[in-house]
Design a protein around this motif. Structure first.
Motif, short mmCIF file in Angstrom:
data_model
loop_
_atom_site.label_atom_id
_atom_site.label_comp_id
_atom_site.label_asym_id
_atom_site.label_seq_id
_atom_site.Cartn_x
_atom_site.Cartn_y
_atom_site.Cartn_z
N LYS A 35 10.82 -21.57 -25.47
CA LYS A 35 9.48 -22.06 -25.16
C LYS A 35 8.96 -21.34 -23.92
O LYS A 35 7.82 -20.88 -23.88
N ASN A 36 9.83 -21.25 -22.92
CA ASN A 36 9.40 -20.61 -21.69
C ASN A 36 9.11 -19.13 -21.86
O ASN A 36 8.38 -18.54 -21.08
N LYS A 37 9.73 -18.58 -22.86
CA LYS A 37 9.47 -17.16 -23.13
C LYS A 37 8.15 -16.98 -23.86
O LYS A 37 7.84 -15.89 -24.34
N LYS A 38 7.44 -18.06 -24.02
CA LYS A 38 6.11 -18.04 -24.63
C LYS A 38 6.14 -17.62 -26.09
O LYS A 38 5.19 -17.03 -26.61
N LEU A 39 7.23 -17.92 -26.75
CA LEU A 39 7.24 -17.69 -28.18
C LEU A 39 6.48 -18.83 -28.85
O LEU A 39 6.59 -19.98 -28.44
N THR A 40 5.73 -18.51 -29.87
CA THR A 40 5.02 -19.57 -30.59
C THR A 40 6.04 -20.46 -31.30
O THR A 40 7.19 -20.07 -31.49
#
Lengths: 653, 582
Positions: free
Chosen positions: A299-304
């Protein structure tokens, strides 16, 4: 007693008495690898299996073979006698499902198998431990199976074949409208399955081979790979909200994917590239919270959300609770395997997984290992002072001395266990009429990962095999479901099965439009297997040269079995190389001093002599332990008289 | 063989291998000698086929043997029935296939295969196509096979559509294969050509448009799909150049129209200069000069003897033909090859010394032709996509470069600042190519400066202090009289500089100029300032001697002043220079 021994010896080529260094009952993968490794470096190996087929829990069956396997074990259990520990306890079935309601999940428990016989006399130096290696309950501690098939016009005939009658009586938990009578000639009937049964190779365990996993590395290193052929897994699918989608995992997949936006493509590729050498960038993942779950990290890696699911469930194949570093490692392993042989990280052996143990057995045999099916060990002769096994007595009463004894977990009686905690694996095997995601090529093997609905439930893994994998007849797909058990196999898997497939229950009923769009189930069976992989040597109290191999675990790869094999091998032969490459046939020197000099045990007359004397010697030791002696002959008697599996014709060959 | 097997030791194995090799070599050499002997004896028999087959199957790159084989086959062909010939060549194809397995990149094999197919009475192209596909699935970049495949496709009449699907498949399995992208670029214009507009677009100043102008263009609907394909590729792997190159091709397939962009007449010099939209070779292009209705016999020469092809060509008019200031003259240059021409009138009075004719209308189109054919809305959308990618990959050189190109196509002046910033980043992330980026940036800055010239008539041109590393578009500066190149990083004044036929004053202080090659026959050049440069040798100044009006020369701060007797040497070399600063 000696009479019996003599006749036995005359009938069968007697097993070498003195020369055996390692004895392994059961032909599971781990044992087969150990056997091959030992044999390769010059050890004398005797490999036995109480079953009448190769590969043990790793076996592949033809459809008919599987049916008679089911039948066989029903028979065994019905005529079960406590004496036949080695014969009958492999799987425990509900005797007859027409009688046993499927809902009763822990019915006849195989635990009943492990019984008294532990009266080991201990005073003597040489102790004959009767039934030391008990065939306790089986892996499949409680195996239910259910045979179902869609009812159709042409086949509602009067043929009273057992599976059909069973099926009709089956209280199917899945309520789905029945098959339409359309496409009559295209439909594959149960009779057809039986008729074409030899085209099936149905594995008891369902695994894939990671292209850079321990198993593939070993196959390559040892040259055992020459004995088998493999097929690429074509695609990795996932199922979300009842919809099956392809998981883009390779570069080509990501490029071709129509469900990802270009930005998602970039994010995914970027993330995967990072995972490939994530150790080089500790700052990226060691952040503020050292025990952050992988899910949070994604989530923190900004993956959808879409991408998070792909990575978590289908690429790393870990749970919601898995920690970041472990998740990264799993992802990395997946990626490193990618592209070695194709666009997915996996291979599958043609003709089923059962081929693999057989390949190692072949290698073992090439280097002189001796194989015996339907043959097992009933007692171990233990030297009490050293706490070492010095010989075994086989089911025909022959004493075979050995320096090591490798045994599968299922042979171990509870008395020898420190802990009996083990997990279970829920399995389902289906034969279906089409792929869950039809595509251009209908000859693809697909791995389908099905994320759990609630985070506590286990993730379900499905492998769909096409006919070109030589595991099912053309026009059908063989589908394996696997998950770690929380209930019975059916409780765990039936909801998933009915979400993906159309399972007909009531004859003649029209399936809804939605149901018709799903592949139809032609046949299904559910069973549970014991997963003993978590146990290690500390879990047993056994002589120091008895090595226990746990059975197949629930994971997708086989690393666990291979690593175990290697560690057992190093225990047995600390100074030898594990499975060095087998030489090319032209590099082997066959000169005069070959077989005779090296294999005196094969001079038959000498052998019988040796054996006789051995039997006598054995008798002598027995005298010191009267209690066991009395029990032994009786046991042997019964073996020769009525061992059911001995007389049951093998459905395999 | 129970127990441990006996295995040959490595030394034993090696010894065996060595012996094996020796044996092989001996056999090869003797067979080779036998074949060559047979060939020189002119024997064309079955045995020759057999022997060459033996040799070629172990070494398919032995070209002489293939040649010999062809001789033999041609001979055997004359002796046999048609059916047998078919069989003969079919077995030849089988043999070649075996050789290709030994070396799939053997020139000899592939060539021989093409040849066999031309001799085969009934060639089986489907099988050949299958062979190509198999080879390409093993090595998708085997250009031998690509070449051969093109032959097969052409001979067997596979439709472009099928071929496009073929590239789809190859790109789908690996989009880093430029061969397939390239193949695609040749197929698309055939399959989805841009409809040729009914009337010539009014932007074209030239009355005649070359008929092939649109032949390599692709219709917009298909283009949009192709853009998407390229996006998928470079968003998946922005470091893969194949897709970027293809993308560049998609964006910029316009060639500049071929035309005469400018004609200049100098009454005093009795000279005509003609500038073309691209370098041409005047002698072979059918250039004709008509003066007041009279075709003139003139000698065309390029601005510098170095150039065979040049965008600027000069000629001297016959003496006295235009020297009288009181006469008006009409001049027409015909470019017969391209069916185009341009007029120029020389008036009397104030502006009588010189005259020119130039398209100011093309200013906007001048430098953007590469990408500007596309609708700006499409380009804008593409720029957005690339910027999106840049947000994710701020260091990606392909993305940066493409953005720069798109910005130039859209609005070169409006995006100048961003462009410069991107160039800066490019040089940092890709230092190996920093000189390339500097040159490109110089080019764009020069273009921008030219675009900023409000009228074509502006004759004073300053490019100072722009970090230029190279000079270009000098053909656009035909009329410039004063140019300031000071404070850049120029290393030389290239031969193209000789196109500045009107130049009177050159300021190029504070550069690193070593060579003055381009100061060559500049008839009006009077003043040159080259302070603080790297001119080392007297010989570097030799070309200045051809500029007959040069009187002022500033060479302060150049290493050349250390030369012995510099002043006397210089006055000997450049006797007309009266004002020399050293």
């Amino acid at each position: 007693m000696s009479n019996i021994l003599k006749t036995e010896a005359a009938q069968t080529k007697l097993l070498p008495a003195q020369t055996t260094e390692t004895i392994l009952p059961t032909f599971c993968l781990t044992e087969s690898v150990i056997a091959a490794a030992c044999s390769r470096v010059g050890q004398n190996v005797l490999h036995l299996d109480r079953r009448n087929y190769y590969a043990g829990n790793w076996a592949s069956f033809t459809f008919n073979g599987l049916l008679s396997w089911i039948e066989e074990y029903k028979v065994i259990i019905l005529s079960f006698s406590l004496r036949y520990k080695f014969m009958g306890t492999y799987v425990k079935f509900i005797e007859d499902e027409t009688k046993a309601p499927l809902t009763s999940c822990q019915p006849v428990n195989a635990e009943t198998v492990s019984e008294e016989t532990t009266g080991d006399s201990t005073e003597a130096q040489d102790t004959v431990t009767g039934d030391d290696t008990t065939a306790s309950d089986a892996k499949t501690q409680n195996e239910e199976h259910k045979v179902s098939e869609p009812k159709e016009e042409q086949h509602t005939s009067d043929i009273s074949e057992p599976s059909q009658s069973q099926e009709e009586k089956d209280p199917q938990p899945i309520s789905s409208p029945a098959d339409p009578p359309v496409d009559v000639e295209k439909k594959i009937t149960y009779q057809k399955l039986v008729k074409e049964g030899r085209r099936f190779n149905i594995d008891l365990v369902s695994k894939l081979m990671y292209s850079r996993g321990a198993l593939v590395d070993l196959l390559i290193k040892s040259n055992v790979s020459r004995y088998a052929e493999f097929k690429n897994i074509g695609r990795i699918l996932t199922c979300r909200n009842g919809k099956v989608k392809q998981v883009p995992c390779s570069r080509a997949d990501v490029f071709a994917s129509k469900q990802l936006t270009v930005v998602e493509k970039r994010m995914l590729m970027k993330f995967l590239t990072f995972c490939l050498d994530f150790e080089q960038h500790p700052e990226e993942y060691q952040g503020m919270t050292p025990c952050e779950p992988f899910r949070e990290f994604l989530k923190n890696k900004k993956l959808t959300e879409n991408l998070q699911d792909f990575v978590l469930h289908s690429i790393a194949m870990v749970t919601q609770q898995t920690l970041t570093e472990e998740g990264l490692k799993a992802t990395q392993h997946f990626l490193r395997c990618l592209g070695r042989y194709g666009n997915t990280p996996f291979l599958f052996p043609l003709y089923g997984l059962g081929e693999i143990p057989q390949c190692f057995c072949r290698m073992c045999a090439v280097f002189g290992g001796i194989y015996c099916l339907r043959h097992s060990v009933q007692c171990l002769v233990v030297d009490k002072a050293s706490n070492k096994v010095k010989a075994v007595i086989d089911t025909r009463g022959q004493k075979i001395s050995c320096s090591h004894f490798v045994v599968e977990d299922s042979y171990i009686r509870d008395e020898q266990r420190q802990s009996t905690a083990y997990r279970q694996i829920s399995r389902a095997v289906l034969i279906t009429d089409r792929s869950v995601l039809p595509s251009e090529s209908d000859q693809q093997i697909s791995l389908v990962t099905i994320p759990p609905l609630e985070s506590s439930a286990p993730a379900v893994r499905m492998v769909e095999l096409c006919s070109s994998s030589m595991t099912c007849m053309p026009g059908t797909y063989l589908v394996h479901f696997t998950c770690s058990s929380s209930g019975t196999a059916q409780e765990d898997l039936a909801p998933v099965v009915s979400e993906l497939f159309h399972v007909s229950t009531i004859p003649g009923e029209e399936p809804s439009e939605e149901e018709r769009s799903k592949p139809a189930v032609l046949w299904v069976m559910y069973f549970n297997m014991r997963d003993t992989s978590a146990l290690d040597s500390s879990s047993y109290s056994l002589p120091s040269n008895v090595h226990v191999c746990t059975g197949p675990d629930g994971s997708l790869g086989s690393d666990c079995s291979i690593k175990l094999a290697e560690s057992v091998f190093h225990h047995i032969l600390p100074d030898e190389e594990f499975c060095p490459p087998a030489p090319n046939p032209e590099d082997i020197i066959y000169d005069g001093d070959g077989p005779q000099a090296e294999g005196p045990g094969f001079d038959e007359s000498a052998n019988t002599e040796a054996d006789k004397s051995q039997a006598e010697e054995e008798g002598a030791t027995h005298e010191k332990s009267p209690s066991t002696e009395s029990s032994d002959p009786a046991e042997m008697d019964s073996v020769t008289q009525q061992a059911p599996s001995d007389t049951t014709p093998s459905s395999e060959e | 063989q129970h127990g441990r097997l006996k295995i040959k030791s490595t030394a034993q194995q090696e010894e065996e291998k060595r012996k094996e090799r020796e044996k092989k070599l001996k056999a090869f050499v003797s067979a080779r000698d036998a074949v060559l002997k047979k060939r020189s004896a002119g024997e064309h028999d079955e045995e020759a086929l057999q022997l060459t087959q033996q040799l070629l199957s172990s070494n398919p790159d032995f070209a002489t043997l293939w040649n010999y084989r062809r001789e033999v086959l041609l001979h055997l062909e004359t002796l046999r029935e048609k059916d047998e010939v078919q069989k003969l060549y079919e077995s030849e194809l089988h043999f070649i296939e075996a050789c290709l397995k030994v070396n799939p990149k053997s020139y000899g094999c592939w060539h021989h295969r093409s040849w066999v197919n031309t001799r085969l009475p009934q060639p089986d192209w489907t099988r050949e196509l299958g062979l190509c596909d198999r080879c390409l699935s093993l090595d998708e970049r085997n250009f031998h096979c690509w070449d051969y495949r093109r032959v097969v496709v052409k001979e067997s009449g596979v439709s472009a559509e099928q071929e496009l699907q073929f590239t789809d498949r190859l790109i789908g399995s690996n989009f880093s294969n430029y061969s397939s992208w390239h193949y695609r670029s040749t197929l698309l214009p055939q399959l989805h050509p841009q409809p040729v507009p009914d009337s010539a677009p009014n932007t074209s100043p030239s009355p005649t448009t070359s008929p092939q102008f649109h032949s390599h263009r692709v219709c917009e609907e298909q283009l949009l799909k192709e853009y998407e394909l390229a996006h998928n590729a470079f968003f998946t792997d922005p470091n893969d150049q194949s897709a970027w190159f293809y993308y560049r091709w998609l964006l910029g397939r316009a060639e500049r129209e071929e035309m005469i962009s400018c004609v200049y007449v100098s009454r005093e010099g009795q000279r005509v200069s003609v500038a073309f939209s691209k370098p041409v070779h005047a002698q072979s292009e059918g250039l004709m000069l008509v003066l007041d209705g009279q075709p003139q016999q003139v000698e065309w020469r390029s601005a510098h003897p170095r150039f065979r092809h040049s965008p600027v060509w000069l000629c001297d008019l016959p003496p006295g033909s235009i020297s009288d200031i009181s006469n008006e003259h009409n001049l027409t240059i015909h470019w017969t090859e391209k069916h185009t021409h341009r007029d120029c009138a020389l008036y009397t009075g104030e502006r009588s010394a010189e005259s020119w004719c130039r398209d100011s209308a093309t200013d906007q189109e001048l430098f953007r032709s590469e990408l500007s054919v596309e609708k700006s809305s499409v380009l804008q959308a593409e720029l957005q996509s690339c910027n999106q990618l840049l947000d994710l990959e701020p260091q990606n050189k392909w993305c940066l470069l493409t953005i720069i190109l798109l910005m130039r196509a859209l609005d070169p002046l409006g995006h100048e600042k961003e462009t410069l910033a991107h160039f800066q980043t490019l040089k940092e992330v890709d230092p190996m190519r920093s000189s390339y980026y500097s040159d490109l940036c110089s080019k764009f800055l020069i273009e921008n400066t030219i675009l900023k010239m409000e009228y074509a008539e502006v004759r004073v041109f300053s490019l100072s202090n722009k970090n230029l590393t190279t000079l270009c578009h000098l053909d656009q500066l035909l009329f410039v009289t004063h140019i300031n190149l000071s404070s850049n990083q120029l290393l030389r004044l290239p031969p193209q500089f000789a196109m500045l036929q009107c130049l009177e004053v050159l300021e190029a202080d504070d550069n690193a100029i070593e060579s003055l090659e381009g100061l060559y026959h500049l008839p009006k050049l009077e003043e040159v300032s080259l302070r603080n440069n790297q001119i080392c040798k007297l010989s570097d100044l030799e070309s200045l001697a051809s500029c007959t009006k040069l009187t002022r020369l500033d060479l302060r701060g150049n290493p050349v002043h250390r030369t012995a007797n510099i002043e006397s040497e210089l006055s000997q070399l450049l006797p007309l220079v009266t004002d020399l600063l050293l």
